[in-house]
Design a protein around this motif. Structure first.
Motif, mmCIF file in Angstrom:
data_model
loop_
_atom_site.group_PDB
_atom_site.id
_atom_site.type_symbol
_atom_site.label_atom_id
_atom_site.label_comp_id
_atom_site.label_asym_id
_atom_site.label_seq_id
_atom_site.Cartn_x
_atom_site.Cartn_y
_atom_site.Cartn_z
ATOM 1 N N ASN A 38 0.837 -1.191 0.000
ATOM 2 C CA ASN A 38 0.000 0.000 0.000
ATOM 3 C C ASN A 38 0.878 1.250 0.000
ATOM 4 O OD1 ASN A 38 -2.246 1.603 0.110
ATOM 5 N ND2 ASN A 38 -2.549 1.366 2.302
ATOM 6 N N PHE A 39 0.828 2.013 -1.073
ATOM 7 C CA PHE A 39 1.540 3.284 -1.153
ATOM 8 C C PHE A 39 0.506 4.393 -1.041
ATOM 9 C CE2 PHE A 39 4.288 0.287 -3.347
ATOM 10 C CZ PHE A 39 5.523 0.578 -2.783
ATOM 11 N N THR A 40 0.539 5.130 0.045
ATOM 12 C CA THR A 40 -0.486 6.142 0.286
ATOM 13 C C THR A 40 -0.028 7.546 -0.053
ATOM 14 O OG1 THR A 40 0.197 6.273 2.599
ATOM 15 C CG2 THR A 40 -1.633 4.785 2.077
ATOM 16 N N ASP A 41 1.268 7.772 -0.117
ATOM 17 C CA ASP A 41 1.788 9.106 -0.427
ATOM 18 C C ASP A 41 1.598 9.383 -1.918
ATOM 19 O OD1 ASP A 41 3.252 11.464 -0.725
ATOM 20 O OD2 ASP A 41 4.765 10.822 0.737
ATOM 21 N N ASP A 42 1.065 10.546 -2.237
ATOM 22 C CA ASP A 42 0.782 10.894 -3.630
ATOM 23 C C ASP A 42 2.027 10.973 -4.507
ATOM 24 O OD1 ASP A 42 -1.927 10.914 -3.410
ATOM 25 O OD2 ASP A 42 -2.129 13.085 -3.275
ATOM 26 N N LYS A 43 3.209 11.050 -3.915
ATOM 27 C CA LYS A 43 4.430 11.142 -4.724
ATOM 28 C C LYS A 43 4.885 9.774 -5.229
ATOM 29 C CE LYS A 43 7.878 10.978 -1.045
ATOM 30 N NZ LYS A 43 9.029 11.641 -0.458
ATOM 31 N N TYR A 44 4.111 8.728 -4.906
ATOM 32 C CA TYR A 44 4.414 7.375 -5.372
ATOM 33 C C TYR A 44 3.302 6.868 -6.289
ATOM 34 C CZ TYR A 44 8.066 7.031 -1.866
ATOM 35 O OH TYR A 44 9.203 7.229 -1.131
ATOM 36 N N PHE A 45 3.653 5.886 -7.106
ATOM 37 C CA PHE A 45 2.649 5.194 -7.905
ATOM 38 C C PHE A 45 1.807 4.355 -6.949
ATOM 39 C CE2 PHE A 45 5.889 6.118 -11.054
ATOM 40 C CZ PHE A 45 5.139 6.477 -12.163
ATOM 41 N N GLN A 46 0.502 4.443 -7.108
ATOM 42 C CA GLN A 46 -0.417 3.668 -6.273
ATOM 43 C C GLN A 46 -0.659 2.325 -6.944
ATOM 44 O OE1 GLN A 46 -1.283 5.348 -3.383
ATOM 45 N NE2 GLN A 46 0.004 6.950 -4.256
ATOM 46 N N GLY A 47 -0.653 1.267 -6.166
ATOM 47 C CA GLY A 47 -0.903 -0.065 -6.696
ATOM 48 C C GLY A 47 -2.378 -0.403 -6.683
ATOM 49 N N ARG A 48 -2.638 -1.642 -6.925
ATOM 50 C CA ARG A 48 -4.013 -2.130 -6.931
ATOM 51 C C ARG A 48 -4.545 -2.227 -5.505
ATOM 52 N NH1 ARG A 48 -6.236 -6.902 -10.793
ATOM 53 N NH2 ARG A 48 -8.393 -6.357 -10.440
ATOM 54 N N PRO A 49 -5.803 -1.881 -5.273
ATOM 55 C CA PRO A 49 -6.371 -2.016 -3.925
ATOM 56 C C PRO A 49 -6.359 -3.481 -3.473
ATOM 57 C CG PRO A 49 -7.845 -0.742 -5.339
ATOM 58 C CD PRO A 49 -6.773 -1.317 -6.217
ATOM 59 N N SER A 50 -6.390 -3.679 -2.172
ATOM 60 C CA SER A 50 -6.376 -5.030 -1.611
ATOM 61 C C SER A 50 -7.624 -5.264 -0.781
ATOM 62 C CB SER A 50 -5.139 -5.214 -0.737
ATOM 63 O OG SER A 50 -5.181 -6.458 -0.087
ATOM 64 N N ALA A 51 -8.224 -6.435 -0.959
ATOM 65 C CA ALA A 51 -9.396 -6.803 -0.160
ATOM 66 C C ALA A 51 -8.978 -7.328 1.212
ATOM 67 C CB ALA A 51 -10.217 -7.862 -0.890
ATOM 68 N N VAL A 52 -7.672 -7.603 1.399
ATOM 69 C CA VAL A 52 -7.189 -8.180 2.656
ATOM 70 C C VAL A 52 -6.156 -7.290 3.342
ATOM 71 C CG1 VAL A 52 -7.685 -10.564 1.998
ATOM 72 C CG2 VAL A 52 -5.466 -9.565 1.435
ATOM 73 N N GLY A 53 -6.099 -6.027 2.981
ATOM 74 C CA GLY A 53 -5.160 -5.112 3.605
ATOM 75 C C GLY A 53 -3.705 -5.459 3.337
ATOM 76 N N TYR A 54 -3.424 -6.055 2.188
ATOM 77 C CA TYR A 54 -2.068 -6.434 1.775
ATOM 78 C C TYR A 54 -1.427 -7.420 2.751
ATOM 79 C CZ TYR A 54 -2.838 -2.459 -1.249
ATOM 80 O OH TYR A 54 -3.381 -1.589 -2.155
ATOM 81 N N ASN A 55 -2.228 -8.213 3.427
ATOM 82 C CA ASN A 55 -1.738 -9.201 4.381
ATOM 83 C C ASN A 55 -1.568 -10.531 3.661
ATOM 84 O OD1 ASN A 55 -1.233 -10.991 6.432
ATOM 85 N ND2 ASN A 55 -3.066 -10.507 7.611
ATOM 86 N N ALA A 56 -0.329 -10.922 3.395
ATOM 87 C CA ALA A 56 -0.063 -12.146 2.639
ATOM 88 C C ALA A 56 -0.517 -13.400 3.387
ATOM 89 C CB ALA A 56 1.425 -12.254 2.307
ATOM 90 N N ALA A 57 -0.645 -13.322 4.699
ATOM 91 C CA ALA A 57 -1.110 -14.472 5.469
ATOM 92 C C ALA A 57 -2.603 -14.693 5.273
ATOM 93 C CB ALA A 57 -0.804 -14.270 6.953
#
Length: 186
Positions: A58-77
């Motif tokens: 999750n990249f929240t700062d506008d100075k970065y490219f934003q990725g795809r949203p996550s349904a699991v909060g980017y939690n790989a577990a």
């Protein structure tokens, strides 16, 4: 009963040994031959591990490219999608909120030009890639915030675009984490 019981018991014991013992060990052994030695491919920046190549962040700062949203909060577990379809009112509300947020942070972009991947989560909720078009759509915002020429950022996106597998399987894609690292290293 003895005629069927003991052969079934023997077959069960053999299958337990094969499926719960030998097969997992075989797969674990084969995984050691893969990149990352079965532990995932880490991405490093300046000698420090900053993430995994195949897990979105999750990249929240506008100075970065934003990725795809996550349904699991980017939690790989807890990999998984939301399981909500396009007729679900709650899902449509979440997607509309994502569209509104994207438009607020990217003035000049029209709603119809937003690729679906920027406002919908992937099936795993962990997709680390965007299409080149989705990355290029964010270039004006980042160029303005970082005071960089758009042409330089366009070239950066093109340099970090991976073509289809073997030149014909799947779409071209951009790994957002690697792109953002390259952006910081400009």
């Amino acid at each position: 009963m003895k005629k069927y019981f003991f052969p079934a018991l023997k077959l069960t014991a053999v299958l337990i040994v094969l499926t719960a013992g030998i097969y997992p060990l075989l797969i674990a052994g084969v995984s050691k031959l893969a990149p990352g030695k079965g532990d995932g491919v880490t991405v490093e920046n300046k000698g420090r591990v900053v993430g995994y190549a195949n897990v979105g962040q999750n990249f929240t700062d506008d100075k970065y490219f934003q990725g795809r949203p996550s349904a699991v909060g980017y939690n790989a577990a807890g990999s998984g999608g939301s399981n909500k379809g396009p007729s679900n009112e709650d899902y449509l509300k979440v997607v509309q909120e994502r569209i509104d947020t994207f438009l607020a942070h990217n003035p000049g972009v029209k709603k119809e030009n937003i690729p679906a991947e920027l406002v919908t989560a992937s099936g795993s909720g962990l997709d680390p890639h965007l299409s080149p078009a989705a990355a290029l759509l964010q270039v004006p915002r980042i160029a303005k915030l970082r005071n960089l020429p758009e042409s330089k950022l366009n070239d950066l996106v093109k340099a970090h675009t991976d073509g289809p597998l073997l030149g014909m399987f799947g779409p071209s894609k951009v790994n957002v984490l690697k792109l953002n690292i390259a952006l910081d290293n400009l």
